[in-house]
Write a protein that holds these residues in place. Structure first.
Motif, short mmCIF file in Angstrom:
data_model
loop_
_atom_site.label_atom_id
_atom_site.label_comp_id
_atom_site.label_asym_id
_atom_site.label_seq_id
_atom_site.Cartn_x
_atom_site.Cartn_y
_atom_site.Cartn_z
N UNK A 164 0.82 -1.22 0.00
CA UNK A 164 0.00 0.00 0.00
C UNK A 164 0.85 1.26 0.00
N UNK A 165 2.14 1.11 0.28
CA UNK A 165 3.02 2.27 0.34
C UNK A 165 3.05 3.02 -0.99
N UNK A 166 2.95 2.29 -2.09
CA UNK A 166 2.96 2.93 -3.41
C UNK A 166 1.80 3.90 -3.54
N UNK A 167 0.60 3.46 -3.18
CA UNK A 167 -0.59 4.31 -3.33
C UNK A 167 -0.55 5.50 -2.38
N UNK A 168 -0.12 5.26 -1.14
CA UNK A 168 -0.04 6.35 -0.17
C UNK A 168 1.00 7.38 -0.60
N UNK A 169 2.16 6.90 -1.03
CA UNK A 169 3.24 7.83 -1.41
C UNK A 169 2.89 8.58 -2.70
N UNK A 170 2.26 7.91 -3.67
CA UNK A 170 1.88 8.59 -4.91
C UNK A 170 0.79 9.64 -4.64
N UNK A 171 -0.15 9.30 -3.76
CA UNK A 171 -1.18 10.26 -3.37
C UNK A 171 -0.55 11.47 -2.70
N UNK A 172 0.35 11.20 -1.77
CA UNK A 172 1.04 12.28 -1.06
C UNK A 172 1.80 13.17 -2.03
N UNK A 173 2.47 12.56 -3.00
CA UNK A 173 3.24 13.34 -3.97
C UNK A 173 2.35 14.29 -4.75
N UNK B 111 -9.61 20.64 -1.44
CA UNK B 111 -8.38 21.24 -1.93
C UNK B 111 -8.48 21.53 -3.42
N UNK B 112 -9.04 20.59 -4.16
CA UNK B 112 -9.19 20.76 -5.61
C UNK B 112 -10.08 21.96 -5.93
N UNK B 113 -11.20 22.10 -5.21
CA UNK B 113 -12.10 23.23 -5.43
C UNK B 113 -11.40 24.55 -5.13
N UNK B 114 -10.64 24.59 -4.05
CA UNK B 114 -9.94 25.82 -3.67
C UNK B 114 -8.91 26.25 -4.69
N UNK B 115 -8.15 25.28 -5.20
CA UNK B 115 -7.12 25.61 -6.18
C UNK B 115 -7.75 26.08 -7.49
N UNK B 116 -8.89 25.50 -7.84
CA UNK B 116 -9.60 25.96 -9.03
C UNK B 116 -10.02 27.43 -8.85
N UNK C 52 -1.68 23.83 -13.04
CA UNK C 52 -0.88 22.62 -12.84
C UNK C 52 -1.11 22.05 -11.44
N UNK C 53 -1.25 22.94 -10.45
CA UNK C 53 -1.56 22.48 -9.09
C UNK C 53 -2.87 21.71 -9.06
N UNK C 54 -3.89 22.23 -9.74
CA UNK C 54 -5.19 21.56 -9.79
C UNK C 54 -5.05 20.18 -10.46
N UNK C 55 -4.25 20.09 -11.51
CA UNK C 55 -4.06 18.82 -12.21
C UNK C 55 -3.39 17.78 -11.31
N UNK C 56 -2.36 18.18 -10.57
CA UNK C 56 -1.68 17.25 -9.66
C UNK C 56 -2.61 16.83 -8.52
N UNK C 57 -3.43 17.75 -8.03
CA UNK C 57 -4.39 17.41 -6.99
C UNK C 57 -5.36 16.34 -7.48
N UNK C 58 -5.88 16.52 -8.68
CA UNK C 58 -6.81 15.55 -9.26
C UNK C 58 -6.14 14.19 -9.44
N UNK C 59 -4.89 14.20 -9.92
CA UNK C 59 -4.17 12.95 -10.14
C UNK C 59 -3.95 12.21 -8.82
N UNK C 60 -3.56 12.95 -7.78
CA UNK C 60 -3.35 12.32 -6.48
C UNK C 60 -4.63 11.70 -5.93
#
Length: 577
Positions: free
Chosen positions: A38-47, A114-119, A222-230
Motif C-alpha cells: 500500500x506504500x505505493x498508493x499512499x506515497x503517490x497520493x502524497x506526492x 483542496x481541488x475546489x480551492x485551487x480551481x 498545474x496544481x489543480x491537475x496534480x491534486x486531481x491525479x493524487x
C-alpha cells in the motif's frame, strides 16, 4: 529507497493482534490488506497532493504582493494566518477520522476541498476582473482589491487550506495503520516525510518557476491537475488499504475520567486491583494496567468501583461516574506529554518567522544565477525542503544504524527532537550574522530610505541565505519525524489520527504566535518596517537565539522526567536524554 523492504507482513508469526490482525488484512481469498504494498498508493497520493498544495502556498506572499497589491509585511502576516489555519485544521480531520468517518473518507473529502480551492485560485489568476490593476514600478498609488476580488481569493485560500491541512497527517495515519510493528511504522514515517519534502521541493522549484516566469494561471492550473491525479491514485488503492474503524469519540471517554474523578474526590484510593474497573478488551490490543499508576493519583478515583457504578451483568450503569483503568492511564499519558508538546511550539515559532522573513530578504537581494536565470523569491525556502529530504534519508540509512551498532540502542524520539532544537538555535545565529552583513552592504550603498515601500535590491547574492536554510533542514530532519513517532506511539490507540496531527497543531499555534510576536516587535521596537533595509531584522534573529536556548533548557528538563508509556516495552525506549 534501499533501506525499506517493500513487502507485506507474513501471515504467520506473532499473533499479538489475534483475530483483529487477520481480519483487518483480509481482502479476498488469497489477498491481504495492508503492508508495504500500500506504500505505493499512499506515497503517490502524497506526492500529487503536496505538489498541488505547496505550489500555491509557497508563493502566496509573492502572489499577494505582486497581484493583489498587498504590502510586504502585511502579506507575511496573511501568510502566517493561512499557514496557522492549515496546521490547526488537522485536529478537526483527526477527530472526524478517529470518531466518525475513518481516515479514508476524511482524506477523500479533504482532497476534493483542496481541488475546489485551487480551481478558485486559478480563476483569480486567469480572469482579470478578479484581481486589481497592477501597481507601476515605484508607484505609491496602488488600487486595493475590491470586496468581490477578496471574497473569491479568500474562498479559494480557505478551501485549499482545509484540504491541504487535513490530508497531510490523516494520510500519515492511514499509512501507518497498514503496519503492526512499531519498527515498520517508524520506517514508514521516515520515508513518508522524505516523500513529503521531495514533493514540496519539486513544487517549490517547478510550479513556482512557472508562476513567476510564465503565468500564475498556468502554475495554479498545474496544481489543480496534480491534486486531481493524487485523488485518483488514492481511490485506486482503496481495495488494498486496511481500513480503520471509527471507535466513537475518545475525547468523551477522557472527559468522563475527569468528571468521575471529581465526583469521587472524597473516595479513598486503593492499591488493590480488585477495586478498580477493567473493561473487557480494554485498550484494543495493548496491555491492560492491573492498577492505575501512582502518578496523578487524583485521577485514579475515576476507575474505583463504588455502589451503583456497575450493573448486574458487568456493564457500566453510570457512564459519567466510572471509567476503566486504561482510560485513566490514557488521560495521564496525554497530560505527561503536554509539556513536551509546548516546548515544540517555541521550537517552531522562530522557524516560521525565519521562513517568511527569508522571502523578504530574498526580494531585497541579488537572486541571479548567471546572466539568464533568476531564483524566484518564493522558491528560496526550497533549500530547507531539499536539506530535510536529504538528511532524513541519510539519517535513516546511515546515522541511526551506526548509532545503534556503536551503542547497542536506537535513538529515542526525544533524543531526535533534542538534536532538532540544537540545530534550530544554530540556524537562528547564522541568520542573524547574514542579515547583519546584508544591512551593512545596504548602508554602504545608500539603499535605505527608498521611496515606494518596497526594499531596494542589495548587491549581495541570495546564496548567502542558503547556510541558515540548510541547517534548518537538518534540524527538521531530526525533530519532525521524531515528534510524529513520539505522539503516534505514545497516544491511546483510539487517538492515532489525533497523534499524527499533534505536530501540525504545534506548527499552527506557532504561526499564530509568530503573528503576534511580529506585531509586538513592529509596535515596540521599529525593527520591522515595510522596507527591511531600514530595519534591524538581525536583532529579531538574535532575540530568538536567546529564547531558543531558554526553550531548549526547558525541553531537556521535561525530557529528563518523561517516562515512555507504550515504548517502554522496546529496547530503544530504555534510554532517556
Amino acid at each position: 529507497m534501499s533501506s525499506i523492504e517493500l513487502q507485506q507482513p507474513t501471515a504467520t508469526g506473532s499473533n499479538k493482534n489475534g483475530d483483529h490482525e487477520s481480519q483487518s488484512q483480509m481482502l479476498s481469498p488469497g489477498h491481504k490488506r495492508g503492508g508495504w504494498f500500500t506504500f505505493f498508493f499512499v506515497s503517490a497520493t502524497l506526492t500529487g497532493l503536496m505538489i498541488a498544495g505547496w505550489g500555491w502556498l509557497t508563493n502566496l506572499i509573492v502572489y499577494l504582493i505582486e497581484e493583489f497589491n498587498v504590502k510586504s509585511i502585511d502579506a507575511t502576516q496573511i501568510s502566517n494566518v493561512v499557514n496557522g489555519s492549515i496546521n490547526l485544521i488537522p485536529i478537526i480531520g483527526a477527530v472526524l477520522a478517529d470518531s466518525f468517518l475513518g481516515s479514508f473518507h476524511v482524506v477523500s473529502i479533504s482532497s476534493f476541498f483542496s481541488l475546489l480551492g485551487i480551481i478558485a485560485l486559478t480563476l483569480t489568476a486567469t480572469l482579470s476582473h478578479l484581481r486589481p490593476q497592477h501597481c507601476g514600478t515605484g508607484s505609491t498609488l496602488c488600487h486595493a482589491p475590491s470586496k468581490l476580488q477578496l471574497a473569491v481569493l479568500y474562498t479559494g485560500i480557505a478551501l485549499a487550506s482545509i484540504g491541504l491541512g487535513v490530508v497531510r497527517f490523516t494520510l500519515a495515519s492511514l499509512g501507518a495503520n497498514q503496519f503492526d510493528s512499531p519498527e515498520d511504522q517508524g520506517v514508514f514515517f521516515n520515508w513518508f516525510f522524505f516523500i513529503f519534502y521531495s514533493a514540496c521541493v519539486v513544487s517549490s522549484l517547478g510550479i513556482v518557476y512557472v508562476e513567476d516566469s510564465i503565468s500564475w494561471g498556468l502554475g495554479f492550473g498545474m496544481c489543480a491537475a496534480f491534486n486531481f491525479l493524487g485523488l485518483v491514485i488514492f481511490f485506486l488503492g482503496n481495495r488494498f488499504y486496511r481500513h480503520d474503524k471509527p471507535q466513537g469519540s475518545p475525547y468523551t471517554s477522557l472527559a468522563r475520567v475527569i468528571v468521575a474523578a471529581i465526583r469521587k474526590r472524597n473516595v479513598l484510593v486503593s492499591s488493590e486491583s480488585k477495586y478498580y474497573y477493567h473493561e473487557i478488551n480494554d485498550g484494543a490490543n495493548k496491555a491492560i494496567a492491573a492498577t492505575p499508576k501512582r502518578s496523578f493519583r487524583f485521577l485514579n478515583r475515576a476507575a474505583l468501583i463504588t455502589e451503583g457504578d456497575i450493573s448486574s451483568d458487568g456493564s457500566i450503569a453510570k457512564p459519567w461516574n466510572i471509567s476503566s483503568v486504561q482510560q485513566v492511564e490514557d488521560l495521564k499519558t496525554l497530560i505527561r506529554i503536554l509539556p513536551l508538546w509546548a516546548s515544540t511550539v517555541f521550537l517552531a515559532t522562530p522557524i516560521v518567522i525565519q521562513t517568511n522573513m527569508t522571502i523578504l530578504q530574498a526580494l531585497a537581494m541579488d537572486r541571479h544565477l548567471g546572466p539568464n536565470f533568476k531564483i524566484p523569491a518564493g522558491s528560496i525556502t526550497v533549500v530547507v525542503l531539499i536539506s530535510s529530504a536529504i538528511f532524513i534519508a541519510l539519517f535513516d540509512r546511515f546515522l541511526y544504524s551506526t548509532w545503534q551498532s556503536l551503542t547497542g540502542r536506537s535513538l529515542t524520539p526525544l533524543q531526535r527532537i533534542g538534536a532538532g532544537h540544537a540545530f534550530n538555535i544554530l540556524s537562528m545565529a547564522i541568520s542573524a550574522l547574514v542579515e547583519s552583513k546584508r544591512l551593512n552592504v545596504a548602508h554602504d550603498n545608500h539603499l535605505q530610505d527608498q521611496q515606494g515601500g518596497a526594499a531596494a535590491v542589495v548587491p549581495m547574492l541570495a546564496l548567502w541565505l542558503f547556510p541558515q536554510l540548510i541547517v534548518v533542514g537538518m534540524g527538521e530532519a531530526f525533530h519532525f519525524p521524531g515528534n510524529v513517532s513520539l505522539y503516534y506511539q505514545e497516544f491511546p490507540v483510539s487517538m492515532k489520527s489525533t497523534a499524527t496531527s499533534m505536530i501540525s497543531i504545534v506548527i499552527g499555534v506557532a504561526f499564530y504566535v509568530s503573528t503576534a510576536v511580529v506585531d509586538l516587535i513592529r509596535n515596540v521596537t521599529g525593527w520591522l518596517p515595510d522596507d527591511i533595509n531600514d530595519g534591524r531584522l538581525d536583532n529579531v534573529y538574535w532575540t530568538f537565539v536567546v529564547l531558543g536556548l531558554l526553550n531548549y533548557g526547558y525541553f531537556l528538563l521535561c525530557a529528563k522526567f518523561y517516562k515512555y508509556q507504550n515504548l517502554e516495552k522496546e529496547a530503544e525506549a530504555n534510554t532517556q536524554i
